[in-house]
Design an enzyme around this catalytic site. Structure first.
Site, mmCIF file in Angstrom:
data_model
loop_
_atom_site.group_PDB
_atom_site.id
_atom_site.type_symbol
_atom_site.label_atom_id
_atom_site.label_comp_id
_atom_site.label_asym_id
_atom_site.label_seq_id
_atom_site.Cartn_x
_atom_site.Cartn_y
_atom_site.Cartn_z
ATOM 1 N N ASN A 1 24.567 -5.209 -5.889
ATOM 2 C CA ASN A 1 24.993 -3.919 -6.399
ATOM 3 C C ASN A 1 25.364 -3.064 -5.193
ATOM 4 O O ASN A 1 24.736 -3.195 -4.132
ATOM 5 C CB ASN A 1 23.815 -3.311 -7.176
ATOM 6 C CG ASN A 1 24.157 -2.044 -7.884
ATOM 7 O OD1 ASN A 1 24.485 -1.044 -7.258
ATOM 8 N ND2 ASN A 1 24.059 -2.070 -9.198
ATOM 9 N N ALA A 2 26.333 -2.184 -5.341
ATOM 10 C CA ALA A 2 26.730 -1.327 -4.228
ATOM 11 C C ALA A 2 25.553 -0.505 -3.704
ATOM 12 O O ALA A 2 25.486 -0.186 -2.522
ATOM 13 C CB ALA A 2 27.878 -0.407 -4.650
ATOM 14 N N ASN A 3 24.612 -0.178 -4.569
ATOM 15 C CA ASN A 3 23.352 0.428 -4.157
ATOM 16 C C ASN A 3 22.410 -0.742 -3.883
ATOM 17 O O ASN A 3 21.788 -1.273 -4.786
ATOM 18 C CB ASN A 3 22.808 1.325 -5.267
ATOM 19 C CG ASN A 3 21.439 1.858 -4.952
ATOM 20 O OD1 ASN A 3 20.830 1.514 -3.954
ATOM 21 N ND2 ASN A 3 20.945 2.707 -5.816
ATOM 22 N N GLU B 1 15.376 -15.557 -6.864
ATOM 23 C CA GLU B 1 14.021 -15.906 -7.289
ATOM 24 C C GLU B 1 13.533 -14.965 -8.390
ATOM 25 O O GLU B 1 12.882 -15.407 -9.347
ATOM 26 C CB GLU B 1 13.048 -15.840 -6.101
ATOM 27 C CG GLU B 1 13.433 -16.732 -4.945
ATOM 28 C CD GLU B 1 14.338 -16.077 -3.913
ATOM 29 O OE1 GLU B 1 14.288 -16.498 -2.749
ATOM 30 O OE2 GLU B 1 15.111 -15.150 -4.262
ATOM 31 N N CYS C 1 12.418 -13.752 0.362
ATOM 32 C CA CYS C 1 12.093 -12.560 1.144
ATOM 33 C C CYS C 1 10.686 -12.075 0.768
ATOM 34 O O CYS C 1 10.073 -12.566 -0.187
ATOM 35 C CB CYS C 1 13.128 -11.465 0.897
ATOM 36 S SG CYS C 1 12.998 -10.677 -0.736
ATOM 37 N N CYS D 1 10.287 -10.966 -2.890
ATOM 38 C CA CYS D 1 10.243 -12.097 -3.820
ATOM 39 C C CYS D 1 8.936 -12.865 -3.688
ATOM 40 O O CYS D 1 8.383 -13.336 -4.687
ATOM 41 C CB CYS D 1 11.434 -13.029 -3.578
ATOM 42 S SG CYS D 1 12.998 -12.287 -4.122
#
Length: 129
Positions: free
Chosen positions: A43-45, A53, A84, A87
């Site tokens: 998403n752009a944000n 995951e 990460c 996750c």
């Protein structure tokens, strides 16, 4: 090639990664053998992006599964990507520390960790009481 790694690779094609150009796929196997896959959806944000995951485990939880045995993660770069920290914590909410996490290195090679190795001393429900 490992069947879960193959499924993680296949789902990468569905990834929406216009910002990072780093498609990731995940395949999560339950103890009864059901497999749920997920891919990253950017998403752009950036903070609203979904990780592969998270998508896989959300689908499994939504369908009533609560026991997991193995997760495979693969990026299109075949660089041994691991989940990460965010996750890892999400996985720890629903999986025990023995969950196998297989990370695709490419050319049929993979490195396998346990969730406990990737996230020692995890935050647990008991710690919040």
């Amino acid at each position: 090639m490992d069947e879960l790694v193959e499924q993680a690779r296949e789902v990468q094609e569905q990834a929406h990664v216009p910002y990072s150009d780093y498609p990731v796929g995940a395949a999560l196997r339950t103890v009864d053998g059901t497999v749920f896959v997920g891919c990253n959806i950017e998403n752009a944000n950036y903070s609203n992006s979904l990780h592969a995951e998270e998508v896989a485990i959300a689908e499994a939880i939504k369908q009533g599964h609560r026991e997991f045995e193995r997760l495979a993660v693969s990026s299109a770069r075949r660089d041994g990507v691991t989940p990460c920290g965010m996750c890892r914590q999400t996985l720890a909410e629903f999986c025990d520390e023995a969950l196998e996490v297989v990370c695709d290195e490419g050319d049929g090679e993979a490195t396998t960790y346990t969730l406990g190795e990737l996230l020692p001393n995890t935050i647990t429900e008991e710690m919040l009481e």
